[in-house]
Design an enzyme around this catalytic site. Structure first.
Site, mmCIF file in Angstrom:
data_model
loop_
_atom_site.group_PDB
_atom_site.id
_atom_site.type_symbol
_atom_site.label_atom_id
_atom_site.label_comp_id
_atom_site.label_asym_id
_atom_site.label_seq_id
_atom_site.Cartn_x
_atom_site.Cartn_y
_atom_site.Cartn_z
ATOM 1 N N HIS A 1 0.844 -1.190 0.000
ATOM 2 C CA HIS A 1 0.000 0.000 0.000
ATOM 3 C C HIS A 1 0.875 1.233 0.000
ATOM 4 O O HIS A 1 1.892 1.284 0.679
ATOM 5 C CB HIS A 1 -0.926 0.017 1.219
ATOM 6 C CG HIS A 1 -2.088 0.941 1.042
ATOM 7 N ND1 HIS A 1 -3.240 0.567 0.393
ATOM 8 C CD2 HIS A 1 -2.263 2.229 1.394
ATOM 9 C CE1 HIS A 1 -4.086 1.591 0.376
ATOM 10 N NE2 HIS A 1 -3.516 2.610 0.976
ATOM 11 N N ASP B 1 -13.785 2.337 7.317
ATOM 12 C CA ASP B 1 -12.721 3.109 6.666
ATOM 13 C C ASP B 1 -13.240 3.757 5.391
ATOM 14 O O ASP B 1 -12.884 4.891 5.078
ATOM 15 C CB ASP B 1 -11.506 2.232 6.334
ATOM 16 C CG ASP B 1 -10.472 3.047 5.561
ATOM 17 O OD1 ASP B 1 -10.033 4.085 6.098
ATOM 18 O OD2 ASP B 1 -10.159 2.704 4.412
ATOM 19 N N SER C 1 -6.381 3.994 8.571
ATOM 20 C CA SER C 1 -7.077 3.803 7.295
ATOM 21 C C SER C 1 -6.380 2.711 6.478
ATOM 22 O O SER C 1 -6.997 1.760 6.005
ATOM 23 C CB SER C 1 -7.076 5.136 6.534
ATOM 24 O OG SER C 1 -7.463 4.939 5.207
HETATM 25 N N1 URA Z 1 -4.318 5.795 1.723
HETATM 26 C C1 URA Z 1 -5.320 5.289 2.497
HETATM 27 O O1 URA Z 1 -5.814 4.194 2.279
HETATM 28 N N2 URA Z 1 -5.730 6.027 3.531
HETATM 29 C C2 URA Z 1 -5.211 7.230 3.818
HETATM 30 O O2 URA Z 1 -5.635 7.834 4.768
HETATM 31 C C3 URA Z 1 -4.177 7.751 3.016
HETATM 32 C C4 URA Z 1 -3.737 7.007 1.949
#
Ligand code: URA
Length: 467
Positions: free
Chosen positions: A82, A161, A183
């Protein structure tokens, strides 16, 4: 639960208990707490921060708001990546099929554009027909068949989220370490991973611009992951200029397809390969340490697993990753995934099936000299204003708009030399794009200062400086 009292406590610098966080998130999930109260609380958190205990409690409540994927039956390392978000960052589109082609299971759950940054889902959805809204059952079936799926948050996974993310985007509460960490980690931990690679951006185009704070963000997420049994590694990467050349959804999808063919811009290729190596190493190390080896069920490579990974192993993994690109296996995996998710698989051979902008204009250097800066935040904001992102959570995005910027910091340019192309839906969009490039691309006589593309590798054990 008296919500105004909780907001007040947070506003005044106090902390909520783990139980209060759990109840609050639960009530928000059922609709008993309205968006306006949650928006006020988010702003209080943004201004006051959260303790470690609060961050952990919020994360657990967010994960528990939905179901978890269980892919243990695949017998494969389940690894995801991610990014904390940037401008021109299309690495995920290349990386997920690439890692799957190397024998990992990659259930990649991503987000939409947030603030000035683009989102993987919006980029994928620029491919005609591509569905990111797979159900959990559809995702499981596709994982068994292909070993890769690229999806948004299903209503079943970390649903809180999804709502918080959309709300933060429109309430100026994005740039907050505990909120970003919760998140990202809520989505990732719900995927039932055996390993996670984080790409934490630093520089003016990152949400967290400060280098020390981006390290803190990385370490926060690593701690949250490791404490919950998910080995987590982070790379700190440059976002003081856009990554690659394309910024804007369909333009980035096209550049990602070039990268899958091994023809992407150098920085995009280098970062993608580095992240793929981390994913493969993490997946195999963890798989052999905990579960023994597993034969790929979906036609990945049959490379051996490793208990420990030394430098020679990493070099071998890098070779393997590059071979997955040059042999076309990663591209083939992408094509299979596009088809499985309802997209037009012809996009791989013919990117012109992507939606095309009505207006295109070439932007030329106003003077000669050295490109000192290509400021990513200005570019990202312009893409949003041109219609490529959202200013309200229910806005539709125009996939066609954006920029292809060939000018790189450090490059010498001549007056009137083409530096970029602007893609817009009308003349006003072109004018907006031109103004953004005037501001973002600085040409002068000095020396360009740039962050290293990959500055550091961060693990639970410490920080290894690379750049
Ligand atoms: N990516 C995410 O999934 N959440 C965030 O808050 C910032 C970047």
């Amino acid at each position: 639960m008296f919500v105004p009292g909780l907001i007040e406590r947070k506003r005044d610098g106090g902390a909520l208990t783990p139980g209060e966080w759990r109840d609050l998130v639960g009530a928000y999930h059922t609709g008993a707490v309205p968006d306006y109260q949650m928006a006020a609380l988010l702003m209080a958190v943004f201004l006051r921060g959260m303790t470690r205990e609060e961050t952990a409690a919020l994360l657990d409540a967010m994960v528990d708001s939905g179901r978890r994927l269980d892919l243990g039956h695949l017998g494969l390392p389940v690894v995801d990546k991610h990014s904390t978000g940037g401008v021109g960052d299309k690495v995920s589109l290349v990386l997920a099929p690439l890692a799957a082609a190397c024998g990992l299971a990659v259930p990649m759950m991503s987000g939409r554009g947030l603030g000035h940054t683009g989102g993987t889902l919006d980029k994928l959805e620029s491919i005609p027909g591509f569905r990111t809204g797979l159900s959990l059952d559809e995702t499981m079936a596709q994982m068994a068949k292909l070993g890769v799926a690229m999806i948004g948050q299903t209503p079943e996974i970390a649903p809180v989220d999804k709502r918080l993310y959309a709300m933060r985007d429109v309430t100026a509460t994005v740039e907050c370490i505990p909120l970003i960490a919760c998140s990202i980690m809520s989505k990732k931990l719900a995927e039932g991973l055996t390993g996670l690679v984080l790409d934490v951006k630093q520089g003016s185009g990152a949400f967290i611009t400060d280098a020390a704070k981006s390290l803190e963000l990385a370490q926060t997420m690593i701690r949250l992951g490791e404490d919950r049994g998910c080995p987590t590694v982070a790379l700190l990467t440059a976002m003081d200029r856009p990554l690659g050349r394309a910024c804007g959804n369909a333009l980035e999808a096209e550049e990602a397809i070039m990268a899958l063919r091994g023809e992407g811009p150098e920085d995009l290729m280098e970062e993608t390969v580095a992240e793929a190596v981390e994913m493969v190493v993490l997946g195999r190390t963890n798989a052999s340490a905990h579960r023994g080896t597993g034969a790929p069920a979906h036609g990945g490579t049959d490379a051996p697993t490793h208990r420990r990974t030394d430098v020679a192993d990493r070099a071998a993994v890098e070779k393997e990753v590059r071979a997955a690109l040059s042999s076309g296996r990663a591209a083939e995996k992408f094509q299979q995934m596009v088809e499985a998710q309802g997209g037009n698989p012809a996009v791989l051979e013919d990117p012109s099936v992507l939606p095309q902008a009505k207006e295109v204009e070439v932007y030329c250097a106003p003077r000669g000299g050295t490109v000192l800066r290509v400021e990513p935040r200005t570019i990202g904001r312009a893409v949003v204003e041109m219609g490529g992102g959202r200013t309200k959570s229910d806005d539709a995005v125009d996939p066609t708009v954006g920029f292809v910027i060939t000018a790189r910091p450090g490059q010498t340019v001549h007056a009137s030399e083409p530096l970029a192309s602007i893609f817009a839906k009308d003349a006003a969009g072109i004018a907006l794009g031109r103004r953004a490039l005037d501001l973002a691309v600085e040409i002068g006589d000095g020396k360009a200062e740039m962050l290293p593309l990959i500055a550091a590798r961060v693990t639970a054990g410490g920080v290894e400086m690379l750049g």
